[in-house]
Design a protein around this motif. Structure first.
Motif, PDB file in Angstrom:
ATOM      1  N   ALA A  23      42.991  57.652  44.134  1.00 20.66           N
ATOM      2  CA  ALA A  23      42.833  58.870  43.329  1.00 20.66           C
ATOM      3  C   ALA A  23      42.676  58.560  41.841  1.00 20.66           C
ATOM      4  CB  ALA A  23      44.041  59.782  43.542  1.00 20.66           C
ATOM      5  N   HIS A  24      42.500  57.286  41.507  1.00 22.45           N
ATOM      6  CA  HIS A  24      42.418  56.900  40.100  1.00 22.45           C
ATOM      7  C   HIS A  24      41.000  57.090  39.577  1.00 22.45           C
ATOM      8  CE1 HIS A  24      43.004  54.704  36.386  1.00 22.45           C
ATOM      9  NE2 HIS A  24      44.292  54.560  36.659  1.00 22.45           N
ATOM     10  N   PRO A  25      40.839  57.714  38.403  1.00 25.62           N
ATOM     11  CA  PRO A  25      39.494  58.021  37.904  1.00 25.62           C
ATOM     12  C   PRO A  25      38.752  56.842  37.284  1.00 25.62           C
ATOM     13  CG  PRO A  25      41.140  58.802  36.340  1.00 25.62           C
ATOM     14  CD  PRO A  25      41.896  58.307  37.549  1.00 25.62           C
ATOM     15  N   HIS A  26      39.444  55.737  37.003  1.00 28.76           N
ATOM     16  CA  HIS A  26      38.807  54.660  36.245  1.00 28.76           C
ATOM     17  C   HIS A  26      38.675  53.345  37.004  1.00 28.76           C
ATOM     18  CE1 HIS A  26      39.223  57.348  32.898  1.00 28.76           C
ATOM     19  NE2 HIS A  26      40.545  57.265  32.878  1.00 28.76           N
ATOM     20  N   VAL A  27      39.115  53.280  38.246  1.00 27.19           N
ATOM     21  CA  VAL A  27      39.118  51.992  38.950  1.00 27.19           C
ATOM     22  C   VAL A  27      38.455  52.103  40.318  1.00 27.19           C
ATOM     23  CG1 VAL A  27      41.293  51.390  37.807  1.00 27.19           C
ATOM     24  CG2 VAL A  27      41.330  52.237  40.156  1.00 27.19           C
ATOM     25  N   GLN A  28      38.073  50.952  40.797  1.00 14.20           N
ATOM     26  CA  GLN A  28      37.554  50.836  42.154  1.00 14.20           C
ATOM     27  C   GLN A  28      38.231  49.646  42.809  1.00 14.20           C
ATOM     28  OE1 GLN A  28      33.360  50.092  42.365  1.00 14.20           O
ATOM     29  NE2 GLN A  28      33.302  50.080  44.595  1.00 14.20           N
ATOM     30  N   VAL A  29      38.849  49.879  43.976  1.00 15.64           N
ATOM     31  CA  VAL A  29      39.459  48.774  44.711  1.00 15.64           C
ATOM     32  C   VAL A  29      38.317  47.955  45.303  1.00 15.64           C
ATOM     33  CG1 VAL A  29      41.017  48.081  46.555  1.00 15.64           C
ATOM     34  CG2 VAL A  29      41.545  50.099  45.190  1.00 15.64           C
ATOM     35  N   THR A  30      37.976  46.875  44.616  1.00 19.75           N
ATOM     36  CA  THR A  30      36.807  46.078  44.971  1.00 19.75           C
ATOM     37  C   THR A  30      37.123  45.042  46.041  1.00 19.75           C
ATOM     38  OG1 THR A  30      36.137  46.303  42.656  1.00 19.75           O
ATOM     39  CG2 THR A  30      34.935  44.697  43.986  1.00 19.75           C
ATOM     40  N   ASN A  31      38.304  44.472  45.960  1.00 18.06           N
ATOM     41  CA  ASN A  31      38.650  43.375  46.855  1.00 18.06           C
ATOM     42  C   ASN A  31      40.116  43.437  47.256  1.00 18.06           C
ATOM     43  OD1 ASN A  31      36.075  41.642  46.561  1.00 18.06           O
ATOM     44  ND2 ASN A  31      36.693  42.014  44.452  1.00 18.06           N
ATOM     45  N   MET A  32      40.372  43.034  48.494  1.00 24.23           N
ATOM     46  CA  MET A  32      41.739  42.959  49.004  1.00 24.23           C
ATOM     47  C   MET A  32      41.923  41.613  49.685  1.00 24.23           C
ATOM     48  SD  MET A  32      42.311  46.804  50.531  1.00 24.23           S
ATOM     49  CE  MET A  32      41.193  46.465  51.889  1.00 24.23           C
ATOM     50  N   TYR A  33      43.115  41.058  49.522  1.00 21.24           N
ATOM     51  CA  TYR A  33      43.350  39.694  49.980  1.00 21.24           C
ATOM     52  C   TYR A  33      44.640  39.623  50.798  1.00 21.24           C
ATOM     53  CZ  TYR A  33      40.042  39.047  46.166  1.00 21.24           C
ATOM     54  OH  TYR A  33      38.953  39.151  45.329  1.00 21.24           O
ATOM     55  N   SER A  34      44.587  38.755  51.816  1.00 20.61           N
ATOM     56  CA  SER A  34      45.756  38.592  52.681  1.00 20.61           C
ATOM     57  C   SER A  34      45.770  37.173  53.229  1.00 20.61           C
ATOM     58  CB  SER A  34      45.714  39.591  53.834  1.00 20.61           C
ATOM     59  OG  SER A  34      46.729  39.314  54.779  1.00 20.61           O
ATOM     60  N   SER A  35      46.950  36.583  53.300  1.00 23.06           N
ATOM     61  CA  SER A  35      47.078  35.241  53.871  1.00 23.06           C
ATOM     62  C   SER A  35      47.209  35.285  55.388  1.00 23.06           C
ATOM     63  CB  SER A  35      48.310  34.537  53.280  1.00 23.06           C
ATOM     64  OG  SER A  35      49.485  35.267  53.581  1.00 23.06           O
ATOM     65  N   SER A  36      47.397  36.491  55.950  1.00 23.97           N
ATOM     66  CA  SER A  36      47.661  36.591  57.391  1.00 23.97           C
ATOM     67  C   SER A  36      46.617  37.384  58.158  1.00 23.97           C
ATOM     68  CB  SER A  36      49.031  37.244  57.616  1.00 23.97           C
ATOM     69  OG  SER A  36      49.064  38.546  57.058  1.00 23.97           O
ATOM     70  N   ALA A  37      45.712  38.082  57.459  1.00 26.45           N
ATOM     71  CA  ALA A  37      44.778  38.965  58.168  1.00 26.45           C
ATOM     72  C   ALA A  37      43.358  38.841  57.620  1.00 26.45           C
ATOM     73  CB  ALA A  37      45.253  40.409  58.069  1.00 26.45           C
ATOM     74  N   GLU A  38      42.957  37.621  57.249  1.00 28.50           N
ATOM     75  CA  GLU A  38      41.623  37.391  56.695  1.00 28.50           C
ATOM     76  C   GLU A  38      40.547  37.886  57.655  1.00 28.50           C
ATOM     77  OE1 GLU A  38      38.675  33.637  55.567  1.00 28.50           O
ATOM     78  OE2 GLU A  38      40.772  33.289  56.117  1.00 28.50           O
ATOM     79  N   GLY A  39      39.562  38.627  57.136  1.00 29.19           N
ATOM     80  CA  GLY A  39      38.444  39.104  57.930  1.00 29.19           C
ATOM     81  C   GLY A  39      38.683  40.427  58.622  1.00 29.19           C
ATOM     82  N   ALA A  68      35.939  37.879  40.726  1.00 30.81           N
ATOM     83  CA  ALA A  68      35.539  39.158  41.325  1.00 30.81           C
ATOM     84  C   ALA A  68      36.270  40.372  40.782  1.00 30.81           C
ATOM     85  CB  ALA A  68      35.732  39.087  42.845  1.00 30.81           C
ATOM     86  N   ASN A  69      37.308  40.157  39.921  1.00 26.19           N
ATOM     87  CA  ASN A  69      38.157  41.279  39.521  1.00 26.19           C
ATOM     88  C   ASN A  69      38.459  41.258  38.029  1.00 26.19           C
ATOM     89  OD1 ASN A  69      38.988  42.321  42.364  1.00 26.19           O
ATOM     90  ND2 ASN A  69      39.410  40.115  42.445  1.00 26.19           N
ATOM     91  N   ASP A  70      38.604  42.458  37.464  1.00 27.51           N
ATOM     92  CA  ASP A  70      39.037  42.599  36.074  1.00 27.51           C
ATOM     93  C   ASP A  70      40.547  42.574  35.964  1.00 27.51           C
ATOM     94  OD1 ASP A  70      36.358  43.085  34.910  1.00 27.51           O
ATOM     95  OD2 ASP A  70      36.434  44.880  36.168  1.00 27.51           O
ATOM     96  N   ILE A  71      41.227  43.091  36.979  1.00 26.85           N
ATOM     97  CA  ILE A  71      42.686  43.067  37.039  1.00 26.85           C
ATOM     98  C   ILE A  71      43.102  42.872  38.494  1.00 26.85           C
ATOM     99  CG2 ILE A  71      42.857  45.598  37.217  1.00 26.85           C
ATOM    100  CD1 ILE A  71      45.543  45.327  35.617  1.00 26.85           C
ATOM    101  N   VAL A  72      44.184  42.139  38.680  1.00 25.68           N
ATOM    102  CA  VAL A  72      44.685  41.854  40.028  1.00 25.68           C
ATOM    103  C   VAL A  72      46.147  42.260  40.110  1.00 25.68           C
ATOM    104  CG1 VAL A  72      45.197  40.040  41.714  1.00 25.68           C
ATOM    105  CG2 VAL A  72      43.064  39.968  40.422  1.00 25.68           C
ATOM    106  N   PHE A  73      46.481  42.974  41.172  1.00 20.94           N
ATOM    107  CA  PHE A  73      47.876  43.260  41.497  1.00 20.94           C
ATOM    108  C   PHE A  73      48.338  42.216  42.510  1.00 20.94           C
ATOM    109  CE2 PHE A  73      46.222  47.426  40.238  1.00 20.94           C
ATOM    110  CZ  PHE A  73      47.202  47.864  39.368  1.00 20.94           C
TER     111      PHE A  73
END
Length: 346
Positions: A23-39, A68-73
């Motif tokens: 619901a954020h007006p300024h961001v796009q979740v471009t990439n998600m990463y996981s060590s256990s569920a790749e793909g 690939a990212n401007d900011i990473v959580f």
């Protein structure tokens, strides 16, 4: 639109970030990463996300993440962020770390309380502790923000105004903390098994909890005295929420009106901290799903103690919500962007 990556997207903190950022007006979740569920697709892990367009989960590769990212959580277990962050920062990627790797300024304290090797001193020195209401200016200029723990968030927001006054004996603080089970994360263990937790309440890590030095560090940063806190956490059979009951021995004559005026003044400009009427009893249900912290003040004239009640949703203000709030400050946006204004009720 800012490109956002989430490392550890299959955990509770990661999926809560997705809910808020959608619901954020300024961001796009471009990439998600996981060590256990790749793909995999995240909807296969969390079916409630079916129909919401999200990228497939990728392997954790610091170089690719930084490009690939401007900011990473970083919603990762303790010890992981310390290894990932140097390369991310080298490429100019901003970081909000939801783990505890950068919360403690002392490497030795981290080693003692977390039982992991600490991050390099150079990183610890540039990390900003992201208790937004008290560190806003530092967060605004930060490249690496250490998102506070859930227990410290509820505790510090309650104690800091009073600690600054010197009205309370700095070695008298007792904090009784109760948390819902989601605070333990999504991993399977006997301690959070339904039949072990249901219809039961119990303390854990008594005098050993890793959030203790974090709380004391931040209280001491706002006081000229050596503040000590007796912190005892408890697990209660609910999913979300934290209730803090804190007790401090007064060393000067103050009234409940004095206390109320102090807190109303301290948080007058803060959207997400709500000071309740004197003598009220905030409940976790009243902040459920929101980024609010509700605080109520009590004064026991008989014992000379002040009693503070503080409630938050541990997954929002205690984790993902505060992380989004910090991101908003880092990019100069409204702090409320992407954050729910009203709690869920009932």
């Amino acid at each position: 639109m800012i490109r956002v990556g989430i490392v550890g997207a299959t955990g509770y903190g990661g999926v809560e970030l997705i809910r808020l950022l959608a619901a954020h007006p300024h961001v796009q979740v471009t990439n998600m990463y996981s060590s256990s569920a790749e793909g995999e697709w995240l909807a296969s892990v969390f079916p409630h996300l079916n129909g919401h367009t999200l990228p497939a989960l990728e392997a954790i590769d610091a170089k690719k993440i930084s490009e690939a990212n401007d900011i990473v959580f970083l919603a990762t277990p303790a010890g992981v962020s310390a290894g990932l962050s140097p390369q991310l920062l080298e490429h100019g990627t901003k970081i909000v770390d939801l783990s505890g790797d950068f919360r403690l300024q002392s490497a030795e304290a981290y080693r003692q309380w977390y039982k992991h090797e600490p991050a390099p001193e150079a990183l610890l020195s540039q990390a900003v502790y992201g208790l937004t209401e008290w560190r806003r200016e530092q967060v605004a200029g930060a490249r690496l923000v250490a998102n506070p723990g859930c227990y410290p968030t509820a505790t510090l927001l309650a104690l800091l105004p009073l600690v600054k006054t010197g009205w309370v004996n700095p070695r008298s603080w007792i904090v009784d903390a109760k948390s819902g089970v989601s605070g333990a994360g999504r991993g399977v263990s006997l301690g959070v098994h339904y039949s072990e937790v249901n219809e039961s309440i119990g303390a854990y890590k008594v005098a050993l909890h890793q959030h203790t030095p974090e709380i004391e560090q931040e209280l001491r940063s706002q006081s000229e005295t050596n503040v000590l806190v007796q912190f005892t956490p408890h697990l209660v059979p609910m999913t979300r929420g934290i209730l803090i009951t804190a007790y401090g021995q007064l060393e000067t004559d103050v009234t409940l009106d004095d206390l109320q005026e102090l807190y109303l003044s301290a948080y007058a400009e803060e959207t997400f901290v709500r000071i309740r009427k004197p003598g009220s009893h905030p409940r976790t249900k009243e902040v459920y799903g929101s980024n609010y912290c509700d605080i109520a003040l009590h004064l026991d004239q008989r014992t000379g103690r002040v009693i503070l009640l503080s409630v938050i949703d541990n997954m929002v203000k205690g984790a993902a919500g505060q992380a989004v709030q910090n991101m908003n400050v880092m990019f100069g946006w409204a702090e409320t962007a992407g954050l729910p204004i009203l709690p869920l009720y009932p």
